[in-house]
Design a protein around this motif. Structure first.
Motif, PDB file in Angstrom:
ATOM      1  N   VAL A  41       0.841  -1.199   0.000  1.00 25.44           N
ATOM      2  CA  VAL A  41       0.000   0.000   0.000  1.00 25.44           C
ATOM      3  C   VAL A  41       0.875   1.248   0.000  1.00 25.44           C
ATOM      4  CG1 VAL A  41      -1.903  -1.144   1.186  1.00 25.44           C
ATOM      5  CG2 VAL A  41      -0.141   0.031   2.533  1.00 25.44           C
ATOM      6  N   PRO A  42       0.376   2.363  -0.570  1.00 26.44           N
ATOM      7  CA  PRO A  42       1.073   3.641  -0.413  1.00 26.44           C
ATOM      8  C   PRO A  42       0.807   4.183   0.987  1.00 26.44           C
ATOM      9  CG  PRO A  42      -0.945   3.947  -1.665  1.00 26.44           C
ATOM     10  CD  PRO A  42      -0.818   2.469  -1.423  1.00 26.44           C
ATOM     11  N   LEU A  43       1.320   5.366   1.261  1.00 29.33           N
ATOM     12  CA  LEU A  43       1.259   5.924   2.605  1.00 29.33           C
ATOM     13  C   LEU A  43      -0.157   5.981   3.161  1.00 29.33           C
ATOM     14  CD1 LEU A  43       2.994   7.187   4.860  1.00 29.33           C
ATOM     15  CD2 LEU A  43       2.532   9.413   3.826  1.00 29.33           C
ATOM     16  N   GLU A  44      -1.129   6.400   2.342  1.00 27.88           N
ATOM     17  CA  GLU A  44      -2.486   6.562   2.864  1.00 27.88           C
ATOM     18  C   GLU A  44      -3.144   5.246   3.249  1.00 27.88           C
ATOM     19  OE1 GLU A  44      -2.902   7.325  -1.692  1.00 27.88           O
ATOM     20  OE2 GLU A  44      -1.374   7.493  -0.112  1.00 27.88           O
ATOM     21  N   GLY A  45      -2.521   4.115   2.883  1.00 22.08           N
ATOM     22  CA  GLY A  45      -3.113   2.821   3.189  1.00 22.08           C
ATOM     23  C   GLY A  45      -2.608   2.175   4.468  1.00 22.08           C
ATOM     24  N   VAL A  46      -1.652   2.800   5.175  1.00 24.90           N
ATOM     25  CA  VAL A  46      -1.081   2.168   6.362  1.00 24.90           C
ATOM     26  C   VAL A  46      -1.992   2.338   7.570  1.00 24.90           C
ATOM     27  CG1 VAL A  46       1.261   2.538   5.498  1.00 24.90           C
ATOM     28  CG2 VAL A  46       0.253   4.197   7.089  1.00 24.90           C
ATOM     29  N   GLU A  47      -1.798   1.470   8.553  1.00 24.27           N
ATOM     30  CA  GLU A  47      -2.572   1.505   9.790  1.00 24.27           C
ATOM     31  C   GLU A  47      -1.626   1.548  10.980  1.00 24.27           C
ATOM     32  OE1 GLU A  47      -5.235  -1.816   9.955  1.00 24.27           O
ATOM     33  OE2 GLU A  47      -5.730  -1.658   7.821  1.00 24.27           O
ATOM     34  N   CYS A  48      -2.019   2.242  12.025  1.00 24.71           N
ATOM     35  CA  CYS A  48      -1.209   2.307  13.242  1.00 24.71           C
ATOM     36  C   CYS A  48      -1.131   0.926  13.891  1.00 24.71           C
ATOM     37  CB  CYS A  48      -1.815   3.300  14.231  1.00 24.71           C
ATOM     38  SG  CYS A  48      -1.554   5.017  13.790  1.00 24.71           S
ATOM     39  N   GLY A  49       0.016   0.641  14.464  1.00 27.01           N
ATOM     40  CA  GLY A  49       0.192  -0.602  15.176  1.00 27.01           C
ATOM     41  C   GLY A  49       0.593  -1.774  14.319  1.00 27.01           C
ATOM     42  N   ARG A  50       0.634  -1.593  13.015  1.00 25.11           N
ATOM     43  CA  ARG A  50       1.021  -2.679  12.114  1.00 25.11           C
ATOM     44  C   ARG A  50       2.484  -2.507  11.704  1.00 25.11           C
ATOM     45  NH1 ARG A  50      -3.352  -5.695  10.587  1.00 25.11           N
ATOM     46  NH2 ARG A  50      -2.065  -6.832   9.113  1.00 25.11           N
ATOM     47  N   VAL A  51       3.154  -3.639  11.464  1.00 24.75           N
ATOM     48  CA  VAL A  51       4.548  -3.628  11.039  1.00 24.75           C
ATOM     49  C   VAL A  51       4.609  -3.894   9.542  1.00 24.75           C
ATOM     50  CG1 VAL A  51       6.783  -4.778  11.257  1.00 24.75           C
ATOM     51  CG2 VAL A  51       5.399  -4.344  13.296  1.00 24.75           C
ATOM     52  N   TYR A  52       5.322  -3.037   8.824  1.00 25.34           N
ATOM     53  CA  TYR A  52       5.423  -3.123   7.365  1.00 25.34           C
ATOM     54  C   TYR A  52       6.881  -3.174   6.933  1.00 25.34           C
ATOM     55  CZ  TYR A  52       0.601  -1.261   7.380  1.00 25.34           C
ATOM     56  OH  TYR A  52      -0.749  -1.054   7.595  1.00 25.34           O
ATOM     57  N   ALA A  53       7.133  -3.904   5.851  1.00 28.74           N
ATOM     58  CA  ALA A  53       8.408  -3.784   5.157  1.00 28.74           C
ATOM     59  C   ALA A  53       8.330  -2.548   4.267  1.00 28.74           C
ATOM     60  CB  ALA A  53       8.682  -5.027   4.320  1.00 28.74           C
ATOM     61  N   MET A  54       9.415  -1.759   4.235  1.00 33.22           N
ATOM     62  CA  MET A  54       9.376  -0.480   3.523  1.00 33.22           C
ATOM     63  C   MET A  54       9.998  -0.605   2.139  1.00 33.22           C
ATOM     64  SD  MET A  54      10.184   3.282   5.018  1.00 33.22           S
ATOM     65  CE  MET A  54      11.963   3.222   5.127  1.00 33.22           C
ATOM     66  N   LEU A  55       9.289  -0.069   1.131  1.00 32.76           N
ATOM     67  CA  LEU A  55       9.787   0.019  -0.241  1.00 32.76           C
ATOM     68  C   LEU A  55       9.904   1.486  -0.600  1.00 32.76           C
ATOM     69  CD1 LEU A  55       7.701  -2.605  -0.106  1.00 32.76           C
ATOM     70  CD2 LEU A  55       8.216  -2.699  -2.534  1.00 32.76           C
ATOM     71  N   ILE A  56      10.928   1.824  -1.387  1.00 36.46           N
ATOM     72  CA  ILE A  56      11.113   3.215  -1.778  1.00 36.46           C
ATOM     73  C   ILE A  56      11.329   3.333  -3.286  1.00 36.46           C
ATOM     74  CG2 ILE A  56      12.073   3.890   0.460  1.00 36.46           C
ATOM     75  CD1 ILE A  56      14.861   3.930  -1.001  1.00 36.46           C
ATOM     76  N   THR A  57      10.859   4.438  -3.812  1.00 36.28           N
ATOM     77  CA  THR A  57      11.246   4.923  -5.130  1.00 36.28           C
ATOM     78  C   THR A  57      11.862   6.287  -4.878  1.00 36.28           C
ATOM     79  OG1 THR A  57       9.500   3.712  -6.270  1.00 36.28           O
ATOM     80  CG2 THR A  57      10.422   5.641  -7.398  1.00 36.28           C
ATOM     81  N   SER A  58      13.094   6.504  -5.355  1.00 31.75           N
ATOM     82  CA  SER A  58      13.840   7.653  -4.855  1.00 31.75           C
ATOM     83  C   SER A  58      14.694   8.305  -5.926  1.00 31.75           C
ATOM     84  CB  SER A  58      14.721   7.205  -3.686  1.00 31.75           C
ATOM     85  OG  SER A  58      15.551   8.241  -3.224  1.00 31.75           O
ATOM     86  N   ILE A  59      15.105   9.545  -5.646  1.00 33.92           N
ATOM     87  CA  ILE A  59      15.970  10.283  -6.562  1.00 33.92           C
ATOM     88  C   ILE A  59      17.376   9.704  -6.643  1.00 33.92           C
ATOM     89  CG2 ILE A  59      14.810  12.519  -6.499  1.00 33.92           C
ATOM     90  CD1 ILE A  59      16.701  13.360  -4.278  1.00 33.92           C
ATOM     91  N   ASN A  60      17.682   8.685  -5.852  1.00 30.87           N
ATOM     92  CA  ASN A  60      18.975   8.018  -6.029  1.00 30.87           C
ATOM     93  C   ASN A  60      18.904   6.916  -7.085  1.00 30.87           C
ATOM     94  OD1 ASN A  60      17.543   6.072  -4.632  1.00 30.87           O
ATOM     95  ND2 ASN A  60      18.877   6.078  -2.832  1.00 30.87           N
ATOM     96  N   GLY A  61      17.736   6.777  -7.725  1.00 31.98           N
ATOM     97  CA  GLY A  61      17.618   5.822  -8.821  1.00 31.98           C
ATOM     98  C   GLY A  61      17.114   4.452  -8.422  1.00 31.98           C
ATOM     99  N   LEU A  62      16.625   4.309  -7.203  1.00 31.05           N
ATOM    100  CA  LEU A  62      16.024   3.050  -6.776  1.00 31.05           C
ATOM    101  C   LEU A  62      14.518   3.086  -7.073  1.00 31.05           C
ATOM    102  CD1 LEU A  62      17.816   2.558  -3.332  1.00 31.05           C
ATOM    103  CD2 LEU A  62      18.426   1.553  -5.540  1.00 31.05           C
ATOM    104  N   TRP A  63      13.988   1.976  -7.578  1.00 29.44           N
ATOM    105  CA  TRP A  63      12.572   1.918  -7.976  1.00 29.44           C
ATOM    106  C   TRP A  63      11.880   0.739  -7.298  1.00 29.44           C
ATOM    107  CZ3 TRP A  63      10.167   5.549 -11.011  1.00 29.44           C
ATOM    108  CH2 TRP A  63      11.010   6.479 -11.635  1.00 29.44           C
ATOM    109  N   ARG A  64      10.847   1.055  -6.542  1.00 27.67           N
ATOM    110  CA  ARG A  64      10.070   0.041  -5.820  1.00 27.67           C
ATOM    111  C   ARG A  64      11.019  -0.949  -5.138  1.00 27.67           C
ATOM    112  NH1 ARG A  64       4.842  -2.559  -7.697  1.00 27.67           N
ATOM    113  NH2 ARG A  64       4.282  -1.939  -5.569  1.00 27.67           N
TER     114      ARG A  64
END
Length: 498
Positions: A310-333
């Protein structure tokens, strides 16, 4: 007020307003980051492959672009290392942060673009100062210097490769010397002992008011400072010290050691989340133990819970998530290998929960780093012990023996009664993890603890080229190497650290 402080106050005021804007408008900020990154990506090989020109929504993005870890993203990194332009980010990448990890490779090479260097990492460090000044309006920290312990980097052809901290120091502008110590040449000395000696000679007389970096390495440096000066604590060396901005590893195991080095209730510890892949969060409220997720650093976030992303608006408090990033350093998902727990969604705040590959679940106990840290803290408080470092692995079941967890522990201060410490640790683990408690009644014996001498893990990290100690591993590769290191040292006549 000095000219320097006048400039800083103006910067802090302007930046504080920008932070407040993304606090109030988080989803809009992330949407802006998403569209900006898509525009950049369309000018790259990656953009052509995944047809980024025709992606306009997050839903399309998630359908059209697969997710990556280091092993699957590595072919793009290799092309960038070869000097090929516009692979996943516009232009040529010449900076690479080298970090140890739990992938199949000994080291990972994370691209660091010039944009990410300044817009992400450097802005993050400036925001540490911004939010610290907001929380402590009477601070005098900016009248002195921040002692920054960097790693090392080397020139490999046209590429500069090394620890992220060394890249940041190496690429910094000349005026950073007004605020930071030691000199660049000292900060990036490759040999750690030589670097510590040089820092002691150079910085004892400097007006150091803060320090920053990874707790384990800073702890080793600060011990050397006390040995060099003959002082009892760091406030006798630098009376104006008031803040430590720390990150890289969980701080809980080090807290008591630093309290003894800095015996002041007013000293401030400020947590940051600055990884090789990006600067993601920092503590913005001294009354809380979580961090504000920084949303305007050129990073678009996604979060995985099982198979669901899920994107940011889909997260819930108290849940543990693995984080994915798309960034200006050239990393995608790109799944960075960390897990976070959301503690608030207004604004979005997180707490580091551990590594996706650092857990033990051989017997169905589902032990995570947060469980181990909390249990250790409880055992230490009950026995007066102080733990400096540790790592844990499973001991497999046999026909005659039940399974167990094997701990290798380096104490800053050993417990007076090791048996009481082991019992308290076991009780705390059973209390914080119901699955562990259930398995202790059936398939698991009480943990087995090996004690190693002071400085053992630091020597192991230096010998193995690592910058942090893996806490929990689901196999025995790390712990066997840690124990073998002691046997190697003994065989070489260097004494045993066990």
């Amino acid at each position: 007020m000095s000219f320097r402080n006048t400039i800083l106050k103006a910067w802090f005021s302007r930046r504080a307003r920008a932070i407040d804007r993304f606090r109030r408008h988080p989803i809009e900020t992330q949407e802006r980051m998403f569209r900006y990154l898509l525009r950049r990506g369309r000018m790259t090989e990656f953009g052509d492959r995944y047809d980024l020109r025709h992606i306009h929504t997050v839903e399309q993005f998630q359908t059209q672009v697969e997710t990556f870890d280091y092993d699957t993203f590595k072919p793009y990194v290799e092309r960038m290392l070869e000097g090929i332009r516009s692979v996943t980010s516009p232009g040529r990448v010449t900076l690479f942060a080298r970090s140890s990890g739990t992938t199949s490779d000994r080291s990972k090479y994370i691209p660091v673009t010039r944009d990410s260097l300044w817009w992400n990492h450097t802005l993050g460090m400036r925001d540490v100062a911004t939010l610290y000044a907001a929380a402590h309006p009477k601070t005098r920290a900016f009248e002195g210097k921040t002692l920054t312990l960097g790693g090392s980097c080397t020139q490999e052809g046209r590429n500069l490769v090394g620890d992220l901290s060394a890249l940041l120091i190496h690429e910094t502008t000349f005026w950073s010397g007004w605020f930071r110590a030691p000199r660049i040449e000292t900060a990036i000395i490759p040999d750690f002992d030589a670097k510590c000696e040089a820092i002691c000679r150079e910085c004892i007389g400097e007006p150091v008011t803060a320090f920053a970096g990874v707790p384990s390495w800073n702890l080793a440096l600060m011990r050397r400072v006390l040995e060099y000066t003959g002082r009892q604590n760091l406030l006798e060396v630098w009376p104006q010290l008031e803040m430590f901005a720390h990150g890289g590893v969980e701080f809980t195991p080090y807290r008591q050691s630093f309290r003894e080095l800095l015996p002041s209730d007013d000293f401030v510890y400020m947590e940051t989340y600055n990884a090789s892949e990006g600067f993601f969060a920092l503590a913005d409220d001294p009354a809380r133990d979580d961090m504000l997720l920084m949303l305007d650093y050129g990073t678009f976030y996604e979060f995985r819970d099982g198979e669901r992303i899920v994107p940011l608006e889909g997260v819930e408090c108290g849940r543990v998530y693995a984080m994915l990033i798309t960034s200006i350093n050239g990393l995608w998902r790109y799944e960075i290998g960390d897990t976070v727990e959301f503690t608030s969604t207004a604004p979005y705040r997180i707490r580091f929960a551990g590594r996706t590959r650092q857990y033990i679940n051989v017997f169905g106990e589902e032990l995570i780093v947060d469980n181990a840290d909390r249990a250790l803290l409880d055992a230490c408080s009950k026995t007066g012990a102080v733990v400096a470092e540790y790592t844990v692995a499973p001991c497999y079941m046999s026909l005659r023996e039940r399974g167990a967890h094997e701990w290798v522990v380096e104490f800053e201060r050993e417990p007076a009664d090791p048996e009481r410490f082991a019992g308290a640790l076991d009780e705390a683990l059973r209390r914080v993890n119901s699955d562990y408690d259930a398995k202790r009644r059936t398939t698991l014996e009480r943990q087995r603890i090996h004690t190693v001498g002071r400085g053992y893990f630091l020597r192991w990290m230096r010998a193995r080229g690592k910058n942090k100690v893996p806490r929990l591993m689901n196999d025995r590769r790390v712990i066997e190497d840690v124990l073998a290191f002691g046997r190697e040292a003994e065989a070489a006549g260097e004494g045993t650290a066990c």
